[in-house]
Design a protein around this motif. Structure first.
Motif, PDB file in Angstrom:
ATOM      1  N   PRO A 208      -5.798 -18.946 -17.163  1.00 44.55           N
ATOM      2  CA  PRO A 208      -6.816 -18.963 -18.223  1.00 44.55           C
ATOM      3  C   PRO A 208      -8.131 -18.370 -17.757  1.00 44.55           C
ATOM      4  O   PRO A 208      -8.537 -18.546 -16.607  1.00 44.55           O
ATOM      5  CB  PRO A 208      -6.965 -20.455 -18.526  1.00 44.55           C
ATOM      6  CG  PRO A 208      -6.586 -21.139 -17.256  1.00 44.55           C
ATOM      7  CD  PRO A 208      -5.482 -20.294 -16.673  1.00 44.55           C
ATOM      8  N   SER A 209      -8.809 -17.671 -18.653  1.00 49.11           N
ATOM      9  CA  SER A 209     -10.133 -17.151 -18.345  1.00 49.11           C
ATOM     10  C   SER A 209     -11.154 -18.272 -18.487  1.00 49.11           C
ATOM     11  O   SER A 209     -10.851 -19.361 -18.980  1.00 49.11           O
ATOM     12  CB  SER A 209     -10.481 -16.007 -19.301  1.00 49.11           C
ATOM     13  OG  SER A 209     -10.595 -16.503 -20.628  1.00 49.11           O
ATOM     14  N   GLU A 210     -12.366 -18.012 -18.057  1.00 46.70           N
ATOM     15  CA  GLU A 210     -13.421 -19.026 -18.156  1.00 46.70           C
ATOM     16  C   GLU A 210     -13.687 -19.413 -19.614  1.00 46.70           C
ATOM     17  O   GLU A 210     -14.091 -20.538 -19.898  1.00 46.70           O
ATOM     18  CB  GLU A 210     -14.707 -18.500 -17.510  1.00 46.70           C
ATOM     19  CG  GLU A 210     -14.636 -18.389 -15.997  1.00 46.70           C
ATOM     20  CD  GLU A 210     -14.416 -19.732 -15.318  1.00 46.70           C
ATOM     21  OE1 GLU A 210     -14.929 -20.747 -15.847  1.00 46.70           O
ATOM     22  OE2 GLU A 210     -13.739 -19.773 -14.281  1.00 46.70           O
ATOM     23  N   ARG A 213     -10.950 -22.137 -20.369  1.00 46.27           N
ATOM     24  CA  ARG A 213     -10.556 -23.102 -19.335  1.00 46.27           C
ATOM     25  C   ARG A 213     -10.667 -24.544 -19.833  1.00 46.27           C
ATOM     26  O   ARG A 213      -9.799 -25.375 -19.582  1.00 46.27           O
ATOM     27  CB  ARG A 213     -11.385 -22.892 -18.071  1.00 46.27           C
ATOM     28  CG  ARG A 213     -10.783 -23.554 -16.833  1.00 46.27           C
ATOM     29  CD  ARG A 213     -11.515 -23.122 -15.574  1.00 46.27           C
ATOM     30  NE  ARG A 213     -11.372 -21.697 -15.342  1.00 46.27           N
ATOM     31  CZ  ARG A 213     -10.317 -21.141 -14.735  1.00 46.27           C
ATOM     32  NH1 ARG A 213      -9.329 -21.914 -14.321  1.00 46.27           N
ATOM     33  NH2 ARG A 213     -10.262 -19.846 -14.535  1.00 46.27           N
ATOM     34  N   ASN A 214     -11.737 -24.858 -20.539  1.00 42.33           N
ATOM     35  CA  ASN A 214     -11.902 -26.208 -21.076  1.00 42.33           C
ATOM     36  C   ASN A 214     -10.879 -26.505 -22.172  1.00 42.33           C
ATOM     37  O   ASN A 214     -10.364 -27.624 -22.275  1.00 42.33           O
ATOM     38  CB  ASN A 214     -13.317 -26.395 -21.617  1.00 42.33           C
ATOM     39  CG  ASN A 214     -14.370 -26.434 -20.519  1.00 42.33           C
ATOM     40  OD1 ASN A 214     -14.073 -26.797 -19.378  1.00 42.33           O
ATOM     41  ND2 ASN A 214     -15.594 -26.050 -20.855  1.00 42.33           N
TER      42      ASN A 214
END
Length: 305
Positions: A208-210, A213-214
């Motif tokens: 996952p990219s930033e 991510r959450n």
């Protein structure tokens, strides 16, 4: 004497033709390991392509620009000569091959990995199993399935095409099927909404990219029932290797450059030892499992210095 001079000149000319750098569509010189080019990428495959390009550029004097679009847009741009290199989750069909053949272009297709389409739900949904037949029935318009709604990345994407072909339909249902533009948007939406099943490329879950991510922490990846044995399988690397996960798909580099440019170099790289190790580390299944060197020693030195 004149005969030998002619032969010498011919050999020199042939040498110059072979060693001369090719010029790409942007008018820049290009070989298999240097220069600049653009690669069209099926948006659902962007994370793994970004990883491969990053390492390729670090090893060679090359610049590869990634343009992520839906599968249908990639094919259209490839045909319109926007660029001659693409990364897809399918090979070109007969109609597309015939089109290129009419232009005296014969694309080379290189398989390099196996990935999967994943079904995701909000973590508040305690049911982590889904029957593929239920998805097929829902896509056919059935109201009896437990599925309340599906959300895709893009109506022109490879995921829509894949599921539609699986269901044997030419158009998706008008009700309770939604779409965005990217896999990131699907993941973010599912993370904030209950009762909807998202359809994404599994690479977005593994890497996952930033931006998401959450959101990844708020979703579940569903295990899918395999119709052959009625068992449920998650889209893991091991299940892809054993062929038990029912939504696996091969990935390909399609090179229609027509000369020995970065298309050939990048294709060879991703299918080679280094590229296959990058894919293995990403969580996808390499097309060829990288070799491992085992060193056997007759004695063990326990001396400590």
């Amino acid at each position: 004497m004149r005969k030998y001079v002619s032969i010498i000149w011919f050999v020199l000319l042939l040498f110059l033709v072979i060693t001369c750098k090719q010029t790409n569509a942007e008018g820049k010189q290009e070989t298999i390991i240097e220069g600049e080019t653009t690669v069209l990428v099926d948006e659902s495959l962007t994370p793994i392509v970004e990883d491969l390009v990053q390492i390729f550029e670090s090893k060679y004097n090359a610049k590869i620009n990634i343009v992520s679009k839906s599968e249908a847009e990639v094919i259209q741009d490839l045909a319109n000569n926007e660029t001659r290199i693409a990364v897809l989750s399918r090979t070109l069909n007969k109609k597309e091959i015939s089109f290129f053949g009419s232009k005296k272009i014969y694309p080379k297709t290189t398989p390099f990995a196996v990935d999967a389409i994943a079904f995701i739900t909000n973590r508040n949904n305690k049911d982590t199993l889904i029957a593929l037949n239920d998805v097929v029935d829902f896509m056919k318009g059935s109201k009896t399935t437990k599925i309340k709604g599906l959300v895709f990345d893009n109506l022109n994407s490879s995921t829509v095409r894949y599921i539609s072909e699986l269901a044997g339909i030419n158009s998706i249902p008008a009700e309770n099927v939604f779409s965005f533009k990217t896999n990131n948007e699907v993941i973010n939406y599912v993370a904030e909404n209950n009762g909807i099943i998202g359809v994404v490329g599994i690479n977005y879950i593994f890497e996952p990219s930033e931006k998401i991510r959450n959101s990844i922490q708020k979703i579940n990846v569903l295990s899918v029932q395999n119709a052959s044995d009625h068992q449920y399988y998650s889209p893991t690397q091991n299940n892809l290797a054993e062929g038990t996960y029912p939504l696996a798909r091969e990935l390909f580099v399609v090179n229609a450059q027509g000369f020995d440019g970065l298309g050939m170099g990048f294709s060879s790289f991703v299918a080679g030892e280094i590229g296959q190790r990058i894919i293995l580390k990403s969580g996808l299944l390499p097309y060829k499992v990288p070799s491992r060197k085992i060193r056997i020693r007759n004695t063990i030195n326990n001396d400590k210095k």
